[in-house]
Enzyme design. Structure first.
Site, short mmCIF file in Angstrom:
data_model
loop_
_atom_site.label_atom_id
_atom_site.label_comp_id
_atom_site.label_asym_id
_atom_site.label_seq_id
_atom_site.Cartn_x
_atom_site.Cartn_y
_atom_site.Cartn_z
N HIS A 136 0.82 -1.21 0.00
CA HIS A 136 0.00 0.00 0.00
C HIS A 136 0.85 1.25 0.00
O HIS A 136 2.05 1.24 0.27
CB HIS A 136 -0.95 0.01 1.21
N CYS A 137 0.19 2.36 -0.34
CA CYS A 137 0.76 3.70 -0.19
C CYS A 137 -0.39 4.58 0.30
O CYS A 137 -1.23 4.10 1.07
CB CYS A 137 1.41 4.19 -1.48
N ALA A 138 -0.48 5.81 -0.14
CA ALA A 138 -1.57 6.68 0.32
C ALA A 138 -2.86 6.43 -0.45
O ALA A 138 -3.94 6.35 0.12
CB ALA A 138 -1.17 8.15 0.20
N MET A 139 -2.72 6.27 -1.77
CA MET A 139 -3.89 6.07 -2.63
C MET A 139 -3.94 4.67 -3.24
O MET A 139 -4.97 4.26 -3.78
CB MET A 139 -3.89 7.10 -3.76
N GLY A 140 -2.83 3.96 -3.20
CA GLY A 140 -2.80 2.62 -3.80
C GLY A 140 -2.83 2.65 -5.31
O GLY A 140 -3.33 1.72 -5.93
N ARG A 141 -2.26 3.70 -5.89
CA ARG A 141 -2.31 3.83 -7.35
C ARG A 141 -0.93 3.96 -7.98
O ARG A 141 -0.75 3.54 -9.12
CB ARG A 141 -3.14 5.05 -7.74
N SER A 142 0.04 4.54 -7.28
CA SER A 142 1.32 4.84 -7.92
C SER A 142 2.48 4.08 -7.28
O SER A 142 3.02 3.16 -7.89
CB SER A 142 1.58 6.36 -7.87
N ARG A 143 2.87 4.43 -6.06
CA ARG A 143 4.03 3.80 -5.45
C ARG A 143 3.83 2.30 -5.25
O ARG A 143 4.67 1.48 -5.67
CB ARG A 143 4.34 4.47 -4.10
#
Length: 211
Positions: A136-143
Site C-alpha cells: 500500500h501507499c496513500a492512494m494505492g495507485r502509484s508507489r
C-alpha cells in the site's frame, strides 16, 4: 538548420520503443505508450483489491486493523512509510501477527523507486508463503502499484506490458511518469537477461545460470 547554416541534430527520443532481441517479437514500449495502457483499465477505484493471488494493493486503509484481520493479511509492504506519509510501522501492528516492511518513498517523478525494486520483490515473494500480503501507499495507485508491477516482472517473468495488463483488470492504478520510466528500464534489463539466457541455450546446449 541553425541561423549560422550548421545542421542541427535532433535529439533521440529516449522513451521510444526498444527491441532487445531481434528474434523476439516483443519491444519495450515508450513511456507514453505505457501510459496509454492504463486508459484501458476497467476496474473502479476501491480501497483494497486483490490483484494477484495473495497480493492486495491498497491505500491508507492499511491503518484499519479490522479490515486487515478480515482479509487475513499477514505481511504489509508500506511504500509510504515515514512521518510525512502513512506513518504506521512495525510497532503499529505489534498486537497483530503481521510482518512489516516500510519504504519511505514519495510519489514524485524524480524519486528513484527502482532502488527498492528487488528488495520489495523479495519481501513480496517471501510473504506469499503465508499468505496474504498487502502492498500500500496513500492512494494505492502509484508507489504501491509500481512495486507490485516490478515484482511480477522480476519473479513471474512478465514484461512490463503483461504486468500492467494483469493488474489493471483488478485495480485502478496509474504510476507517475517517472516510475513508468523506471519500470521501462527494468523491462529492458530483464529482456537483456532473457536474451542472454536464450543465447546460452542455443550456443552451449545447456542453460547458463541466470544473472
Amino acid at each position: 538548420m541553425s541561423s549560422a547554416g550548421i545542421p542541427i541534430q535532433k535529439k533521440k527520443n529516449a522513451y521510444s520503443a526498444v527491441k532487445v532481441d531481434p528474434n523476439d517479437d516483443y519491444a519495450t514500449p515508450g513511456a507514453f505508450e505505457l501510459e496509454r495502457l492504463f486508459w484501458k483499465g476497467s476496474a473502479k477505484y476501491t480501497h483494497v483489491n486483490e490483484v494477484w493471488p495473495g497480493i492486495y494493493i491498497g491505500d491508507e486503509t492499511a491503518r484499519d486493523k479490522a479490515t486487515l484481520q478480515r482479509l487475513k493479511i499477514t505481511h504489509i509492504l508500506n511504500s509510504a512509510h515515514g512521518k510525512f506519509n502513512i506513518n504506521t510501522g512495525a510497532n503499529y501492528y505489534k498486537d497483530m501477527l503481521i510482518h512489516y516492511y516500510g519504504i519511505e518513498a514519495f510519489d514524485s517523478p524524480d524519486f528513484n523507486l527502482s532502488v527498492f525494486f528487488y528488495s520489495a520483490a523479495k519481501f513480496i515473494r517471501a510473504g506469499l508463503n503465508t499468505p496474504k500480503l498487502l502492498v500500500h501507499c496513500a492512494m494505492g495507485r502509484s508507489r504501491s502499484a509500481t512495486l507490485v508491477l516490478a515484482y511480477l516482472m522480476i519473479y513471474k517473468n512478465m514484461t512490463v506490458v503483461d504486468a500492467i495488463q494483469e493488474v489493471i483488470q483488478r485495480r485502478c492504478i496509474l504510476p507517475n511518469r517517472g516510475f513508468l520510466k523506471q519500470l521501462r528500464t527494468l523491462d529492458i534489463q530483464l529482456a537483456i537477461e532473457r536474451s542472454n539466457r536464450r543465447n546460452g541455450i542455443k550456443n552451449n546446449g545447456e542453460e547458463k545460470e541466470a544473472y
